[in-house]
Design a protein around this motif. Structure first.
Motif, short mmCIF file in Angstrom:
data_model
loop_
_atom_site.label_atom_id
_atom_site.label_comp_id
_atom_site.label_asym_id
_atom_site.label_seq_id
_atom_site.Cartn_x
_atom_site.Cartn_y
_atom_site.Cartn_z
N ASN A 25 63.50 53.85 42.65
CA ASN A 25 62.23 53.72 41.87
C ASN A 25 61.82 52.64 42.03
O ASN A 25 60.65 52.53 41.45
CB ASN A 25 62.26 54.75 40.85
CG ASN A 25 62.63 55.93 40.75
OD1 ASN A 25 62.67 56.60 41.88
ND2 ASN A 25 63.40 55.73 39.85
N GLU B 290 60.00 51.55 44.69
CA GLU B 290 58.42 52.36 44.64
C GLU B 290 57.77 51.50 43.89
O GLU B 290 56.12 51.47 45.00
CB GLU B 290 58.59 54.11 44.54
CG GLU B 290 57.11 54.00 44.58
CD GLU B 290 57.52 56.07 44.50
OE1 GLU B 290 56.44 56.78 44.56
OE2 GLU B 290 58.41 56.31 43.46
N ALA B 291 58.09 51.50 42.81
CA ALA B 291 56.57 50.28 41.62
C ALA B 291 56.32 48.88 42.26
O ALA B 291 55.33 48.72 42.57
CB ALA B 291 57.63 50.49 40.63
N ARG C 138 54.16 49.62 45.48
CA ARG C 138 52.41 49.96 44.75
C ARG C 138 51.76 48.78 44.77
O ARG C 138 49.62 49.39 44.83
CB ARG C 138 52.43 51.14 44.14
CG ARG C 138 53.53 52.61 44.11
CD ARG C 138 53.05 53.22 42.98
NE ARG C 138 53.16 55.31 43.96
CZ ARG C 138 54.09 56.03 43.21
NH1 ARG C 138 53.81 55.56 40.71
NH2 ARG C 138 53.79 56.89 43.04
N GLU D 96 51.27 45.86 45.83
CA GLU D 96 51.19 45.51 47.19
C GLU D 96 51.65 45.44 48.33
O GLU D 96 53.20 45.87 47.44
CB GLU D 96 50.56 43.95 47.48
CG GLU D 96 51.64 43.00 46.63
CD GLU D 96 51.03 41.40 46.74
OE1 GLU D 96 51.14 40.75 47.32
OE2 GLU D 96 50.78 41.55 45.73
N ARG E 116 56.91 58.77 49.91
CA ARG E 116 57.04 57.78 48.71
C ARG E 116 55.65 56.82 48.79
O ARG E 116 55.65 55.63 48.47
CB ARG E 116 57.42 57.65 47.50
CG ARG E 116 58.22 58.68 46.94
CD ARG E 116 60.14 58.95 46.50
NE ARG E 116 59.42 58.14 45.96
CZ ARG E 116 61.17 57.16 45.45
NH1 ARG E 116 62.08 58.09 44.89
NH2 ARG E 116 60.46 57.36 44.13
N ALA E 117 56.44 55.87 50.25
CA ALA E 117 56.26 54.81 51.31
C ALA E 117 55.33 54.44 52.60
O ALA E 117 56.49 55.57 52.77
CB ALA E 117 56.72 53.89 50.72
N TRP F 62 55.68 47.41 53.39
CA TRP F 62 55.54 49.14 52.96
C TRP F 62 54.63 49.21 51.67
O TRP F 62 54.59 47.90 51.21
CB TRP F 62 56.65 49.52 52.86
CG TRP F 62 58.26 50.00 53.63
CD1 TRP F 62 58.11 50.93 54.23
CD2 TRP F 62 59.15 49.47 54.67
NE1 TRP F 62 58.93 51.00 55.00
CE2 TRP F 62 59.03 50.41 55.57
CE3 TRP F 62 59.06 48.08 55.19
CZ2 TRP F 62 59.77 49.03 57.04
CZ3 TRP F 62 59.53 47.35 55.99
CH2 TRP F 62 60.21 47.61 56.96
N ARG F 63 53.97 49.96 52.14
CA ARG F 63 52.68 50.22 50.83
C ARG F 63 52.85 51.22 50.83
O ARG F 63 53.05 52.75 51.00
CB ARG F 63 51.34 50.03 51.37
CG ARG F 63 49.73 50.47 50.50
CD ARG F 63 48.94 50.80 51.14
NE ARG F 63 48.63 51.25 52.63
CZ ARG F 63 48.30 52.52 52.53
NH1 ARG F 63 48.22 52.95 51.37
NH2 ARG F 63 48.51 53.19 54.07
N GLY F 64 52.50 51.77 48.70
CA GLY F 64 53.16 52.91 48.13
C GLY F 64 52.51 53.80 48.22
O GLY F 64 50.88 53.60 48.32
N VAL F 65 52.61 55.00 48.06
CA VAL F 65 51.62 56.14 48.43
C VAL F 65 51.28 56.49 47.00
O VAL F 65 52.06 57.30 47.17
CB VAL F 65 51.67 56.83 49.58
CG1 VAL F 65 50.95 55.81 50.51
CG2 VAL F 65 52.56 57.55 49.73
#
Length: 364
Positions: A299, A302-303, A306, A308, A348-349, A361-364
């Motif tokens: 978690n 993931e944040a 997100r 960048e 999630r990414a 990796w970029r969060g989605v």
């Protein structure tokens, strides 16, 4: 050899004062076998602790009575110091005791580095799961001195600097073969769910994954003893990594599934004998804590992605609570990759490759 035996509550000797920490109970209160000695932790089961270099400092091995000898579970790293410690163990009251079988929980050098030496010395068969035996044999055979180009490319893609890549390359690629003695060409395969008779007692093989491909744990349910290897450790979380050999693996997903499996198949009140750290009770409490810890890290990660896009090396600060030096860079990269890969699988990414050849990796 001094062997101290606990009663059914694992505390017969008054010198054992049980301690507790984070919901776990340590029946021996921090007591441990001296180097070159063994300590009885349950009827027919003795504990040997061996030094290993690095932050873990030691590895645990287990001697299980097996008729006129003992079945040995794990053997330590292929080092002169370790061989001398074993020679001390097999003196005195154990001078005539033979190893009836050499059981390896998993392929890591601190556990099976001296398995071949034990097999040769005692004419003992090697018992492992197929995935662990094949992985060990592959790494011993791949003794090329130079670091493969694919490995350096992988490190670059993870965000290592050119200097870090060069330093790692100088150490070569044949380290595994130096700390693992060649093992027998033949082995006895252990299979998940099978029952093994050791000294008139039944031990069930329970295979886990995530830390290694097919990690073997052994459960003596009748006597409440569980040899966990590195699948469950009391105070630290085992390394769960994705590396160059299987870059699309879902090691963390396998780890979560193994935690759930152990909760289903192993009673909560067993005496757990880990590969590192002290024997403890409170297995399900520890399994829940490990599961929770990794999900919280996911978690947080993931944040983080997100905000960048992030490289693997950018994620160390979110996953680990200490600085990562050159000596830990490989393990940290593998563990960060396992978490980022799990975010991909869960949707999630997403991973993107830049013009510089580095993953982000970029969060989605």
């Amino acid at each position: 050899m001094v062997a101290r035996t606990p009663d059914a509550a694992f505390v017969a000797d008054e010198s054992f004062v049980p301690t507790s920490h984070k919901g776990l109970t340590y029946p021996f209160g921090g007591a441990e076998p001296a180097e070159g000695d063994a300590m009885t932790v349950a009827p027919g089961v003795r504990w040997v602790r061996l030094k290993v270099p690095g932050p873990l400092k030691h590895v645990n091995c287990w001697l299980v009575d097996d008729g006129d000898g003992i079945a040995l579970v794990d053997a330590g790293m292929n080092r002169t110091e370790t061989r001398e410690a074993w020679k001390s163990v097999f003196k005195g009251p154990m001078a005539s005791v033979r190893v009836t079988r050499m059981i390896g929980t998993h392929f890591h050098p601190d556990h099976i580095g001296l398995a071949g030496w034990m097999c040769d010395h005692h004419a003992a068969p090697l018992w492992m799961t197929r995935g662990e035996w094949l992985t060990a044999q592959m790494l011993v055979a791949d003794a090329r001195p130079e670091t493969p180009r694919e490995v350096s490319d992988y490190r670059h893609a993870a965000g290592w600097s050119a200097e870090q890549i060069d330093i790692a390359a100088q150490h070569g690629w044949a380290n595994f073969g130096r700390i693992v003695r060649p093992m027998p060409m033949s082995y006895r395969r252990m299979v998940d769910g099978e029952a093994i008779r050791i000294g008139g007692r039944e031990w069930r093989v329970i295979v886990g994954a995530g830390h290694s491909p097919e990690h073997a744990c052994l459960l003596d349910e009748a006597n409440g003893v569980f040899i966990a290897g590195d699948q469950v450790l009391p105070r630290i979380s085992p390394n769960v990594s994705v590396g160059i050999t299987e870059p699309q693996a879902d090691a963390l997903g396998e780890w979560f599934a193994s935690i759930a499996k152990l909760k289903r198949e192993v009673p909560a009140d067993v005496l757990t004998l880990p590969g590192h750290g002290d024997p403890f009770t409170g297995l399900h409490t520890r399994l829940d804590a490990m599961d929770r810890e990794h999900r919280e890290r996911l978690n947080e990660l993931e944040a983080f992605v997100r905000v960048e896009p992030r490289r693997v090396v950018d994620c160390f600060g979110r996953l680990f609570r200490r600085a990562i030096g050159q000596d830990m860079l490989g393990m940290a990269t593998g563990e960060a990759m396992a978490h980022l890969r799990r975010l991909e699988i869960e949707g999630r990414a997403v991973r993107e490759t830049g013009d510089d050849g580095v993953w982000r990796w970029r969060g989605v």
